[in-house]
Design an enzyme around this catalytic site. Structure first.
Site, PDB file in Angstrom:
ATOM      1  N   LEU A 243       0.834  -1.195   0.000  1.00  0.00           N
ATOM      2  CA  LEU A 243       0.000   0.000   0.000  1.00  0.00           C
ATOM      3  C   LEU A 243       0.871   1.248   0.000  1.00  0.00           C
ATOM      4  O   LEU A 243       0.556   2.238  -0.679  1.00  0.00           O
ATOM      5  CB  LEU A 243      -0.927   0.001   1.214  1.00  0.00           C
ATOM      6  N   GLU A 244       1.975   1.227   0.746  1.00  0.00           N
ATOM      7  CA  GLU A 244       2.878   2.376   0.767  1.00  0.00           C
ATOM      8  C   GLU A 244       3.387   2.699  -0.630  1.00  0.00           C
ATOM      9  O   GLU A 244       3.445   3.864  -1.031  1.00  0.00           O
ATOM     10  CB  GLU A 244       4.049   2.089   1.693  1.00  0.00           C
ATOM     11  N   ARG A 245       3.753   1.663  -1.377  1.00  0.00           N
ATOM     12  CA  ARG A 245       4.284   1.904  -2.723  1.00  0.00           C
ATOM     13  C   ARG A 245       3.220   2.452  -3.656  1.00  0.00           C
ATOM     14  O   ARG A 245       3.502   3.305  -4.505  1.00  0.00           O
ATOM     15  CB  ARG A 245       4.891   0.599  -3.264  1.00  0.00           C
TER      16      ARG A 245
END
Length: 383
Positions: A243-245
């Site tokens: 999700l961060e990416r």
């Protein structure tokens, strides 16, 4: 593809854009100069427009919204005149809180997640160590069990929001198992005795957010502060990294689009040899090609978003998206500063700041080389 955004999404886009213009943009220069921003004050304002925890359950302080609201929010945060504030916001709204929202006990969520979604508590994620950056499996910080407590020793570095955080989502070793096995995610209140900010770090870019090195010296917290299963923290962390990416890529697309638009505006009004710089066909073609590259990346990220919204595995596509975004951002930033000439090289200009801030995307959240290593395995071409 048909636009994934409804009228409600576009109304939210306008709300975020107006918020950025009124509550963020006027203060960016001062925060950059100070090397810090008032996190609790600003996050409380973000919460007032429903921007924190968009996809988390309403019972946990979230909005219960679909993933396309996250795409909208991230793209609009790309219009902030620096990357420091959006990065710190993402730590609060996603990176430090995602595992807690998905795996945390009701008691942990009530104590730490709910007030964080209101902006009343500041969160940080503590994974990277002085000797273990993108190689998460190499972390050494240890949580040893002593009765009903964890006793934590070690150090973490490059921690965004680290000097202001009220609590950490800490990844630590909780068994003697080697490599990625035997790690857990633990909520650690920063007021706990033995936890200190050993130094506040100065950076090339992203100067408006605080970044810290933390030391843990016999820090004692209850075992009930463990997020999810004991010894499953690495797997939970990797899921959160996907999700961060994605959010970093959505945001980078917004930043690149905005940077190119502003550069075109400058080329229209800046004259050389008796005509606007934009009259130069070489500059037109170069910028047009960059707009095209950003458009391709945007369409790819929308495909990634659709997969995420459908509950599909996004490990590979998020890795590709983040890799290509980091590299394209460097090209866009370099072109923008080149086309601004001497004025772009001045530190107080937006383009100089963008050039410095954009460089982090190919390092943080998994360096390009680590992402390529992952892709060689995923494509079955590693030896």
């Amino acid at each position: 593809m048909t636009s994934p955004f409804t009228a409600e999404h576009e109304a939210f886009r306008k709300t975020v854009r107006d918020f950025v213009a009124g509550e963020v943009a006027p203060y960016v220069d001062a925060w950059e100069e100070a090397g810090i921003f008032p996190a609790r004050e600003l996050f409380t304002k973000f919460a007032s427009i429903g921007a924190i925890g968009l996809e988390y359950a309403e019972a946990d302080g979230g909005q219960g919204a679909d993933h396309w609201y996250t795409v909208v929010l991230s793209e609009e945060l790309g219009r902030v005149d620096c990357n420091a504030i959006p990065m710190a916001f993402n730590v609060q709204a996603y990176y430090a809180t995602a595992s807690l929202a998905e795996h945390g006990s009701p008691e942990l969520k009530a104590r730490w997640l709910v007030p964080s979604m209101r902006g009343e508590l500041v969160a940080a994620i503590a994974v990277t160590e002085p000797d273990a950056g993108s190689d998460v499996a190499a972390i050494r910080t240890r949580a040893r069990r002593d009765g009903d407590d964890w006793v934590i020793n070690g150090a973490k570095i490059y921690i965004t929001n680290g000097t202001q955080a009220d609590w950490l989502c800490l990844l630590a070793r909780t068994s003697d198992a080697p490599g990625y096995r035997g790690m857990s995610q633990i909520v650690v209140p920063t007021a706990t005795p033995g936890l200190t900010v050993s130094r506040s770090l100065r950076k090339l870019g992203n100067k408006g957010s605080d970044t810290a090195e933390l030391v843990f010296d016999n820090v004692r917290v209850p075992v009930t502060n463990t997020i999810g299963e004991i010894d499953r923290g690495f797997q939970q962390q990797m899921h959160q990294f996907n999700l961060e990416r994605l959010t970093a890529t959505y945001q980078a697309v917004g930043q690149m689009q905005f940077a190119l638009e502003r550069t075109v505006d400058y080329l229209r009004i800046r004259s050389a040899f008796g005509q606007p710089l934009l009259a130069n066909q070489h500059l037109q073609y170069t910028v047009a090609e960059l707009f095209a590259e950003v458009q391709i990346l945007r369409e790819y990220t929308y495909s990634c978003a659709a997969k995420f919204a459908a509950g599909e595995d996004i490990a590979q596509v998020s890795t590709v998206a983040k890799l290509k975004a980091g590299r394209l951002a460097r090209t866009v930033a370099d072109t923008c500063i080149q086309y601004h000439g001497g004025v772009g090289y001045m530190e107080e200009t937006w383009v100089s700041r963008y050039f410095r801030d954009a460089r982090l995307l190919s390092i943080g959240g998994g360096a390009d080389e680590v992402l390529l290593r992952m892709l060689t395995k995923q494509y079955g071409i590693d030896q």
